[in-house]
Motif scaffolding. Structure first.
Motif, PDB file in Angstrom:
ATOM      1  N   HIS A 153       0.795  -1.231   0.000  1.00 54.00           N
ATOM      2  CA  HIS A 153       0.000   0.000   0.000  1.00 54.00           C
ATOM      3  C   HIS A 153       0.823   1.275   0.000  1.00 54.00           C
ATOM      4  O   HIS A 153       0.277   2.360  -0.202  1.00 54.00           O
ATOM      5  CB  HIS A 153      -0.929   0.023   1.222  1.00 54.00           C
ATOM      6  CG  HIS A 153      -0.205   0.198   2.526  1.00 54.00           C
ATOM      7  ND1 HIS A 153       0.462  -0.838   3.136  1.00 54.00           N
ATOM      8  CD2 HIS A 153      -0.033   1.284   3.317  1.00 54.00           C
ATOM      9  CE1 HIS A 153       1.005  -0.390   4.264  1.00 54.00           C
ATOM     10  NE2 HIS A 153       0.732   0.890   4.394  1.00 54.00           N
ATOM     11  N   ALA A 174      -6.621  -3.669   1.787  1.00 54.36           N
ATOM     12  CA  ALA A 174      -7.110  -2.362   2.228  1.00 54.36           C
ATOM     13  C   ALA A 174      -7.705  -2.419   3.632  1.00 54.36           C
ATOM     14  O   ALA A 174      -7.600  -1.448   4.399  1.00 54.36           O
ATOM     15  CB  ALA A 174      -8.146  -1.834   1.244  1.00 54.36           C
ATOM     16  N   ASN A 175      -8.311  -3.542   3.982  1.00 53.36           N
ATOM     17  CA  ASN A 175      -8.949  -3.666   5.296  1.00 53.36           C
ATOM     18  C   ASN A 175      -8.045  -4.317   6.331  1.00 53.36           C
ATOM     19  O   ASN A 175      -8.469  -4.545   7.469  1.00 53.36           O
ATOM     20  CB  ASN A 175     -10.253  -4.451   5.167  1.00 53.36           C
ATOM     21  CG  ASN A 175     -11.324  -3.659   4.422  1.00 53.36           C
ATOM     22  OD1 ASN A 175     -11.772  -2.630   4.890  1.00 53.36           O
ATOM     23  ND2 ASN A 175     -11.708  -4.137   3.244  1.00 53.36           N
ATOM     24  N   GLN A 180       1.765   3.180   8.577  1.00 53.59           N
ATOM     25  CA  GLN A 180       2.062   4.555   8.168  1.00 53.59           C
ATOM     26  C   GLN A 180       3.562   4.642   7.903  1.00 53.59           C
ATOM     27  O   GLN A 180       4.355   4.970   8.771  1.00 53.59           O
ATOM     28  CB  GLN A 180       1.658   5.534   9.273  1.00 53.59           C
ATOM     29  CG  GLN A 180       1.730   6.989   8.863  1.00 53.59           C
ATOM     30  CD  GLN A 180       0.503   7.436   8.105  1.00 53.59           C
ATOM     31  OE1 GLN A 180      -0.616   7.229   8.556  1.00 53.59           O
ATOM     32  NE2 GLN A 180       0.698   8.046   6.947  1.00 53.59           N
ATOM     33  N   VAL A 186      -1.000   6.487   2.311  1.00 48.83           N
ATOM     34  CA  VAL A 186      -2.450   6.342   2.403  1.00 48.83           C
ATOM     35  C   VAL A 186      -2.773   5.148   3.293  1.00 48.83           C
ATOM     36  O   VAL A 186      -2.349   4.027   3.011  1.00 48.83           O
ATOM     37  CB  VAL A 186      -3.074   6.139   1.003  1.00 48.83           C
ATOM     38  CG1 VAL A 186      -4.579   5.898   1.122  1.00 48.83           C
ATOM     39  CG2 VAL A 186      -2.798   7.343   0.121  1.00 48.83           C
ATOM     40  N   THR A 187      -3.517   5.395   4.361  1.00 46.88           N
ATOM     41  CA  THR A 187      -3.827   4.324   5.317  1.00 46.88           C
ATOM     42  C   THR A 187      -5.328   4.172   5.564  1.00 46.88           C
ATOM     43  O   THR A 187      -5.733   3.407   6.439  1.00 46.88           O
ATOM     44  CB  THR A 187      -3.111   4.572   6.663  1.00 46.88           C
ATOM     45  OG1 THR A 187      -3.505   5.856   7.171  1.00 46.88           O
ATOM     46  CG2 THR A 187      -1.606   4.537   6.498  1.00 46.88           C
ATOM     47  N   THR A 188      -6.156   4.881   4.822  1.00 42.35           N
ATOM     48  CA  THR A 188      -7.610   4.766   4.940  1.00 42.35           C
ATOM     49  C   THR A 188      -8.121   3.810   3.870  1.00 42.35           C
ATOM     50  O   THR A 188      -7.855   4.025   2.681  1.00 42.35           O
ATOM     51  CB  THR A 188      -8.287   6.130   4.763  1.00 42.35           C
ATOM     52  OG1 THR A 188      -7.731   7.052   5.695  1.00 42.35           O
ATOM     53  CG2 THR A 188      -9.786   6.017   4.985  1.00 42.35           C
ATOM     54  N   PRO A 189      -8.846   2.747   4.255  1.00 43.65           N
ATOM     55  CA  PRO A 189      -9.279   1.744   3.271  1.00 43.65           C
ATOM     56  C   PRO A 189     -10.013   2.323   2.070  1.00 43.65           C
ATOM     57  O   PRO A 189      -9.686   1.996   0.918  1.00 43.65           O
ATOM     58  CB  PRO A 189     -10.176   0.817   4.099  1.00 43.65           C
ATOM     59  CG  PRO A 189      -9.639   0.921   5.482  1.00 43.65           C
ATOM     60  CD  PRO A 189      -9.203   2.346   5.635  1.00 43.65           C
ATOM     61  N   ASP A 190     -11.004   3.173   2.295  1.00 43.47           N
ATOM     62  CA  ASP A 190     -11.775   3.720   1.171  1.00 43.47           C
ATOM     63  C   ASP A 190     -10.895   4.557   0.259  1.00 43.47           C
ATOM     64  O   ASP A 190     -11.012   4.482  -0.981  1.00 43.47           O
ATOM     65  CB  ASP A 190     -12.944   4.560   1.695  1.00 43.47           C
ATOM     66  CG  ASP A 190     -14.036   3.716   2.320  1.00 43.47           C
ATOM     67  OD1 ASP A 190     -14.030   2.485   2.088  1.00 43.47           O
ATOM     68  OD2 ASP A 190     -14.881   4.264   3.050  1.00 43.47           O
ATOM     69  N   ALA A 191     -10.011   5.358   0.839  1.00 39.87           N
ATOM     70  CA  ALA A 191      -9.120   6.198   0.033  1.00 39.87           C
ATOM     71  C   ALA A 191      -8.161   5.332  -0.784  1.00 39.87           C
ATOM     72  O   ALA A 191      -7.873   5.638  -1.945  1.00 39.87           O
ATOM     73  CB  ALA A 191      -8.344   7.150   0.936  1.00 39.87           C
TER      74      ALA A 191
END
Length: 273
Positions: A153, A174-175, A180, A186-191
């Motif tokens: 990621h 993603a989940n 970090q 980027v550490t937000t699943p949706d993003a």
């Protein structure tokens, strides 16, 4: 519970116990390969595998009989054996991944003036590693760590790989834990999923300081022998202070062409130019 079920579970348990020595032997070899130490004592290996010294001694003795390890000079510690080295050389000769990419990366450096890299993806680990780099002649450049497993990621190479994996794998990553790596990772699943969709549409990933602070990278996926199966990625890394936004699309086109050439090299096809 029926007797048949009891017997099945007993057989499964016994099969699991029979597989343990093999798994532990591989784990022992993996530790010896990855360790910076040249020789290893039995107690050290026992601690590493969370087994008794007697179990570790049996494992190391079996590996010694196969030539995969040998005794070090003091006779009480062990190092990798010549048979292991022979097998490693044979494997490298049959899958010369660096040779498949090296010439392409050299051309990419000549075209862009920036350092180029290739990476490999491991489906079981859900991780990638950099396997080859060709550095630019600029005094200011970033040196990538080779042969180290890294998350997908963070960074252009990992994102270029992840974007072309099945949706189920993308969601799993993603989940899961998203470390970090830098303040810009980027550490937000949706993003992350939204980002992957855009990378898939573009055919390449571009990142700014997401794996290494101050580094810009552009990468595209490399595919394996089976069409659609992601084997890794190829790309360029650029110090942010030297990066010119107006060259991003031009560089991306060159990176995609390089990745396509490595894919063709893997499959043995001739790429039309």
């Amino acid at each position: 519970m029926s007797m048949a079920t009891d017997a099945a579970e007993s057989d499964a348990g016994e099969a699991g116990r029979r597989r343990q020595p093999l798994a532990r032997g591989i784990e022992l070899l993996t530790h010896m390969i990855e360790s910076p130490k040249d020789a290893h004592g039995v107690r050290e290996l026992a601690t590493r595998l969370s087994v008794s010294p007697s179990t570790a001694h049996r494992l190391i003795t079996d590996l010694e009989k196969l030539g995969l390890v040998r005794r070090a000079g003091n006779g009480t510690s062990y190092r990798l054996g010549l048979e292991f080295l022979r097998l490693a050389w044979l494997t490298t000769g049959r899958y010369p991944s660096q040779e498949l990419a090296l010439g392409v990366l050299q051309d990419l450096v000549a075209q862009t003036g920036e350092s180029a890299f290739s990476s490999l993806y491991d489906d079981q680990r859900r991780q990638m590693m950099f396997t080859s780099t060709v550095e630019s002649t600029h005094p200011l450049r970033y040196t990538l760590p080779l042969q180290q497993w890294m998350p997908l990621h963070g960074g252009a190479s990992g994102l270029a790989i992840l974007a072309f994996l099945p949706d189920s794998v993308q969601r799993e990553v993603a989940n899961g834990p998203l470390a970090q790596l830098t303040p810009d990772t980027v550490t937000t699943p949706d993003a992350l999923l939204e980002r992957l969709a855009q990378i898939r549409r573009d055919g390449y990933a571009i990142t700014r300081g997401e794996r290494i602070t101050g580094a810009v990278a552009i990468a595209a996926p490399v595919f394996g022998l089976v069409p659609g199966d992601v084997a890794g990625a190829a790309g360029v890394s650029i110090p942010e202070s030297r990066f010119d936004e107006s060259t991003a699309v031009e560089f991306a086109i060159k990176v995609r062409a390089a990745a396509a050439q490595i894919t063709a090299n893997i499959s043995g096809q001739r790429l039309e130019r």
